[in-house]
Design an enzyme around this catalytic site. Structure first.
Site, PDB file in Angstrom:
ATOM      1  N   PHE A 165       0.826  -1.203   0.000  1.00 26.21           N
ATOM      2  CA  PHE A 165       0.000   0.000   0.000  1.00 26.21           C
ATOM      3  C   PHE A 165       0.862   1.256   0.000  1.00 26.21           C
ATOM      4  O   PHE A 165       0.478   2.274  -0.564  1.00 26.21           O
ATOM      5  CB  PHE A 165      -0.930  -0.010   1.223  1.00 26.21           C
ATOM      6  CG  PHE A 165      -2.267   0.594   0.973  1.00 26.21           C
ATOM      7  CD1 PHE A 165      -2.542   1.880   1.420  1.00 26.21           C
ATOM      8  CD2 PHE A 165      -3.250  -0.106   0.288  1.00 26.21           C
ATOM      9  CE1 PHE A 165      -3.780   2.458   1.198  1.00 26.21           C
ATOM     10  CE2 PHE A 165      -4.497   0.464   0.054  1.00 26.21           C
ATOM     11  CZ  PHE A 165      -4.754   1.744   0.514  1.00 26.21           C
ATOM     12  N   LEU A 181      -5.635  -6.467   4.390  1.00 25.56           N
ATOM     13  CA  LEU A 181      -6.741  -7.423   4.531  1.00 25.56           C
ATOM     14  C   LEU A 181      -6.538  -8.680   3.697  1.00 25.56           C
ATOM     15  O   LEU A 181      -7.175  -9.698   3.960  1.00 25.56           O
ATOM     16  CB  LEU A 181      -8.071  -6.762   4.170  1.00 25.56           C
ATOM     17  CG  LEU A 181      -8.616  -5.756   5.187  1.00 25.56           C
ATOM     18  CD1 LEU A 181      -9.951  -5.196   4.698  1.00 25.56           C
ATOM     19  CD2 LEU A 181      -8.780  -6.381   6.569  1.00 25.56           C
ATOM     20  N   VAL A 214       1.774  -1.610   5.788  1.00 29.68           N
ATOM     21  CA  VAL A 214       1.612  -0.367   6.551  1.00 29.68           C
ATOM     22  C   VAL A 214       0.150   0.056   6.473  1.00 29.68           C
ATOM     23  O   VAL A 214      -0.393   0.175   5.361  1.00 29.68           O
ATOM     24  CB  VAL A 214       2.498   0.758   5.982  1.00 29.68           C
ATOM     25  CG1 VAL A 214       2.306   2.044   6.781  1.00 29.68           C
ATOM     26  CG2 VAL A 214       3.961   0.337   5.983  1.00 29.68           C
ATOM     27  N   ILE A 241      -2.146   3.159   7.742  1.00 30.31           N
ATOM     28  CA  ILE A 241      -2.081   4.498   8.352  1.00 30.31           C
ATOM     29  C   ILE A 241      -3.498   5.048   8.469  1.00 30.31           C
ATOM     30  O   ILE A 241      -4.271   5.007   7.513  1.00 30.31           O
ATOM     31  CB  ILE A 241      -1.218   5.449   7.505  1.00 30.31           C
ATOM     32  CG1 ILE A 241       0.217   4.910   7.417  1.00 30.31           C
ATOM     33  CG2 ILE A 241      -1.238   6.864   8.095  1.00 30.31           C
ATOM     34  CD1 ILE A 241       1.145   5.738   6.533  1.00 30.31           C
ATOM     35  N   GLU A 291      -9.564   9.052   7.543  1.00 31.55           N
ATOM     36  CA  GLU A 291     -10.672   9.827   8.110  1.00 31.55           C
ATOM     37  C   GLU A 291     -11.785   8.957   8.689  1.00 31.55           C
ATOM     38  O   GLU A 291     -12.639   9.432   9.432  1.00 31.55           O
ATOM     39  CB  GLU A 291     -11.281  10.726   7.018  1.00 31.55           C
ATOM     40  CG  GLU A 291     -10.335  11.765   6.472  1.00 31.55           C
ATOM     41  CD  GLU A 291     -10.944  12.485   5.279  1.00 31.55           C
ATOM     42  OE1 GLU A 291     -10.337  13.452   4.802  1.00 31.55           O
ATOM     43  OE2 GLU A 291     -12.048  12.071   4.829  1.00 31.55           O
ATOM     44  N   HIS A 308     -12.431   2.799   8.770  1.00 34.74           N
ATOM     45  CA  HIS A 308     -11.785   1.732   7.993  1.00 34.74           C
ATOM     46  C   HIS A 308     -10.433   1.335   8.592  1.00 34.74           C
ATOM     47  O   HIS A 308     -10.031   0.172   8.513  1.00 34.74           O
ATOM     48  CB  HIS A 308     -11.611   2.170   6.543  1.00 34.74           C
ATOM     49  CG  HIS A 308     -11.416   1.013   5.629  1.00 34.74           C
ATOM     50  ND1 HIS A 308     -10.475   1.021   4.626  1.00 34.74           N
ATOM     51  CD2 HIS A 308     -12.004  -0.195   5.576  1.00 34.74           C
ATOM     52  CE1 HIS A 308     -10.499  -0.141   3.993  1.00 34.74           C
ATOM     53  NE2 HIS A 308     -11.431  -0.892   4.539  1.00 34.74           N
ATOM     54  N   ASN A 347       4.520 -10.852  12.429  1.00 33.46           N
ATOM     55  CA  ASN A 347       3.648  -9.805  11.907  1.00 33.46           C
ATOM     56  C   ASN A 347       4.373  -8.466  11.862  1.00 33.46           C
ATOM     57  O   ASN A 347       4.603  -7.843  12.888  1.00 33.46           O
ATOM     58  CB  ASN A 347       2.381  -9.684  12.767  1.00 33.46           C
ATOM     59  CG  ASN A 347       1.361  -8.762  12.116  1.00 33.46           C
ATOM     60  OD1 ASN A 347       1.678  -8.036  11.164  1.00 33.46           O
ATOM     61  ND2 ASN A 347       0.146  -8.780  12.625  1.00 33.46           N
TER      62      ASN A 347
END
Ligand SMILES: Nc1c(NC[C@H](O)[C@H](O)[C@H](O)CO)[nH]c(=O)[nH]c1=O
Ligand SMILES: CC(=O)[C@@H](O)COP(=O)(O)O
Length: 139
Positions: A11, A43, A66, A68, A71, A74, A98
């Protein structure tokens, strides 16, 4: 020599590169082999580990990624559910470390991804190595 699979949720590519550098260094210094596969996000990491473990091609696994906070809620789902599913696989006896960071901002992630700072990728690899040792000890 054991064969480890690093499953990375790519990501944030630049952060993952540091985490993988740390994980690979830890594995290589312990005399182990590392391969890397990529999934879209945190996920998908547990499912990929489950599929790879079923193949019996690897001795242990390192989850890298990662997450982060943004807003919405989620973050809780991605961070919490990926960790929960990885823990469930660990409880099934699959050696996993992990290294999925869950942070409030990119600055926190950078410090933890950097092998020269908190080196969470290397830490995750060392955890996977130890869990494989225990799996072999108690088998
Ligand atoms: N927001 C982040 C995600 N989100 C994506 C999910 O992990 C998943 O790929 C999507 O919901 C499709 O199933 N993933 C991360 O790894 N990091 C994030 O910050
Ligand atoms: C951790 C996340 O899912 C996050 O990146 C998504 O951001 P937002 O909650 O602003 O959609």
């Amino acid at each position: 020599m054991a064969k480890f699979l690093i499953v990375e949720a790519r990501f944030y590519a630049h952060l993952n590169d540091m985490l993988i550098e740390g994980a690979k260094a830890a594995l290589e210094s312990a005399g182990h082999e590392a391969q890397v596969i990529t999934v879209p996000g945190a996920l998908e990491v547990p499912g990929a580990i489950a599929l790879a473990a079923e193949s019996d091609q690897y001795d242990g696994f390192i989850a890298i990624g990662v997450v982060i906070r943004g807003e919405t809620y989620h973050f809780e789902i991605v961070a919490g559910e990926s960790a929960r599913a990885i823990m469930a696989l660990t409880m099934d006896g699959i050696p996993i470390g992990n290294g999925i960071l869950t942070t409030e901002n990119e600055e926190q992630a950078l410090v933890r991804a950097d092998p020269a700072q908190k080196n969470k990728g290397g830490e995750a690899a060392q955890a996977a190595i130890r869990m494989l040792e225990l799996a072999e000890k108690f088998s």
